[in-house]
Write a protein that holds these residues in place. Structure first.
Motif, mmCIF file in Angstrom:
data_model
loop_
_atom_site.group_PDB
_atom_site.id
_atom_site.type_symbol
_atom_site.label_atom_id
_atom_site.label_comp_id
_atom_site.label_asym_id
_atom_site.label_seq_id
_atom_site.Cartn_x
_atom_site.Cartn_y
_atom_site.Cartn_z
ATOM 1 N N GLU A 47 14.776 -6.346 1.885
ATOM 2 C CA GLU A 47 14.022 -5.447 1.020
ATOM 3 C C GLU A 47 14.566 -4.030 1.155
ATOM 4 O OE1 GLU A 47 9.888 -5.700 1.884
ATOM 5 O OE2 GLU A 47 9.715 -7.798 1.266
ATOM 6 N N THR A 48 14.781 -3.381 0.025
ATOM 7 C CA THR A 48 15.306 -2.025 0.049
ATOM 8 C C THR A 48 14.834 -1.290 -1.209
ATOM 9 O OG1 THR A 48 17.317 -0.713 0.446
ATOM 10 C CG2 THR A 48 17.504 -2.584 -1.079
ATOM 11 N N TRP A 49 15.367 -0.120 -1.448
ATOM 12 C CA TRP A 49 14.973 0.677 -2.608
ATOM 13 C C TRP A 49 16.111 1.618 -2.944
ATOM 14 C CZ3 TRP A 49 14.434 6.108 -2.352
ATOM 15 C CH2 TRP A 49 14.565 6.640 -1.065
ATOM 16 N N TYR B 242 10.365 0.664 -12.760
ATOM 17 C CA TYR B 242 10.721 1.895 -12.062
ATOM 18 C C TYR B 242 9.475 2.683 -11.674
ATOM 19 C CZ TYR B 242 14.785 0.778 -14.987
ATOM 20 O OH TYR B 242 15.797 0.124 -15.631
ATOM 21 N N GLY C 226 17.862 2.557 0.886
ATOM 22 C CA GLY C 226 16.987 1.979 1.889
ATOM 23 C C GLY C 226 17.717 1.442 3.100
ATOM 24 N N THR D 258 11.123 2.408 2.773
ATOM 25 C CA THR D 258 10.544 2.020 1.483
ATOM 26 C C THR D 258 10.351 3.265 0.633
ATOM 27 O OG1 THR D 258 8.273 2.302 2.279
ATOM 28 C CG2 THR D 258 9.263 0.098 2.546
ATOM 29 N N ILE D 259 10.036 3.052 -0.647
ATOM 30 C CA ILE D 259 9.705 4.199 -1.498
ATOM 31 C C ILE D 259 8.469 4.907 -0.959
ATOM 32 C CG2 ILE D 259 8.867 4.867 -3.784
ATOM 33 C CD1 ILE D 259 10.735 2.894 -5.029
ATOM 34 N N TYR E 215 13.416 5.349 -9.835
ATOM 35 C CA TYR E 215 13.451 4.713 -8.526
ATOM 36 C C TYR E 215 12.978 3.271 -8.654
ATOM 37 C CZ TYR E 215 13.960 9.351 -6.418
ATOM 38 O OH TYR E 215 14.415 10.594 -6.051
ATOM 39 N N ALA E 216 13.513 2.389 -7.831
ATOM 40 C CA ALA E 216 13.116 0.983 -7.878
ATOM 41 C C ALA E 216 13.131 0.392 -6.477
ATOM 42 C CB ALA E 216 14.059 0.181 -8.786
ATOM 43 N N SER E 217 12.257 -0.582 -6.268
ATOM 44 C CA SER E 217 12.267 -1.401 -5.051
ATOM 45 C C SER E 217 12.862 -2.749 -5.418
ATOM 46 C CB SER E 217 10.845 -1.579 -4.506
ATOM 47 O OG SER E 217 10.269 -0.342 -4.150
ATOM 48 N N SER F 28 7.170 -1.816 -7.707
ATOM 49 C CA SER F 28 7.692 -0.470 -7.431
ATOM 50 C C SER F 28 7.206 0.046 -6.093
ATOM 51 C CB SER F 28 7.274 0.485 -8.546
ATOM 52 O OG SER F 28 7.898 0.128 -9.759
ATOM 53 N N ASP G 167 21.691 2.160 -3.367
ATOM 54 C CA ASP G 167 20.829 1.712 -2.275
ATOM 55 C C ASP G 167 20.588 2.848 -1.283
ATOM 56 O OD1 ASP G 167 19.547 0.412 -0.194
ATOM 57 O OD2 ASP G 167 20.844 -1.343 -0.248
#
Length: 283
Positions: free
Chosen positions: A13-15, A185, A27, A36-37, A3-5, A68, A25
């Protein structure tokens, strides 16, 4: 699963999930499963079997990575928690973990600059492994501790040594802007197996400076979980940064500390390579 932001192409901004160097994507600019995560952890969907159908995709090479977890409520850092680092720093014989805090807005993501403050000549690296809390944690026992961990990531606790050493409290030397690298990640705990078998390696300009097994921690992850939740309640998305091995620049020898242009990499088995380049602060 990785997983990544990150920032979407439109700058928001997304994740998401990165599979074979392609980010899906999940997010606000994608499937909008969570903002967000951290929210995905709170909602219980982090690390589950998600349907990626219809998610916008981006090449990983084009991403602007964020930390992250860029909005944790708490970041608890553990000092001198590998045997070799205790020995090189002369801080052996501890009966309890050394604990300090890092502020969330001092963090930066993978490939972002690590900013060397204009007020220091002693800028250092500390490769570490971070764990992320998956559910409310208060007075957690060592036996139950693994059940409270959502995932793990690589961390670089860049340190401003003269500010850190000026007093007994380390917080000033650990909270300058863009000095807490986190990423690339966040990997679910269930995907890693026994984290004690992971190896952490820190390189500066390709030269290995730190290398240790996570099993070399003085205070183990269950001990840290029990100790930290003994004095503060942790919530989903909070972070514990577990300590750095021996080989930090301060004790490496002449030329061990960092200057503008130095490239620092923290690689942990299964968690990817966190890479940051040192840049001087611009006043």
């Amino acid at each position: 699963m990785q997983y990544a932001s990150f920032l979407a192409p439109n700058g928001s901004e997304t994740w998401g999930v990165v599979i074979d160097e392609v980010a899906h994507d999940l997010g606000p600019s994608g499937l909008n499963l969570a903002a967000t995560i951290r929210e995905s952890i709170e909602k219980g969907i982090f690390g589950t079997d998600l349907d990626l159908t219809g998610a916008p995709t981006y090449a990983e090479a084009e991403l602007t990575f964020l930390p992250s977890l860029h909005n944790p409520g708490k970041i608890i850092c553990i000092g001198v928690n590998y045997r070799a680092h205790q020995e090189e720093s002369g801080k052996t014989g501890q009966t309890a973990p050394t604990v300090f805090t890092r502020f969330a807005d001092s963090q930066m993501g993978h490939l972002a600059d690590a900013v060397k403050p204009a007020s220091t000549t002693k800028f250092d690296y500390e490769g570490e492994m971070a764990l992320v809390i998956g559910k409310d944690a208060w007075h957690v026992t060592e036996e139950d501790s693994w059940d409270y961990i959502a995932g793990y990531g690589a961390y670089n606790d860049f340190s401003v040594r003269d500010w850190q050493k000026a007093a007994s409290q380390w917080i000033p030397g650990k909270n300058f802007p863009s000095t807490g690298g986190f990423g690339p990640y966040l990997v679910p705990a269930a995907d890693l197996g026994d984290v004690n078998e992971l190896t952490l390696e820190t390189r500066v300009n390709g030269e290995t400076r730190q290398k240790a097994s996570v099993s070399d921690l003085v205070f183990t992850i269950p001990q840290l979980m029990a100790y930290v939740t003994g004095f503060t309640k942790l919530n989903p998305g909070d972070v514990i940064v577990t300590g750095t091995p021996g080989g930090v620049g301060l004790f490496w020898g002449e030329g061990g500390l960092l200057n503008a242009g130095d490239v620092v990499e923290v690689e942990i088995t299964g968690l990817g390579i966190l890479r940051n380049t040192v840049a001087n602060e611009i006043n």
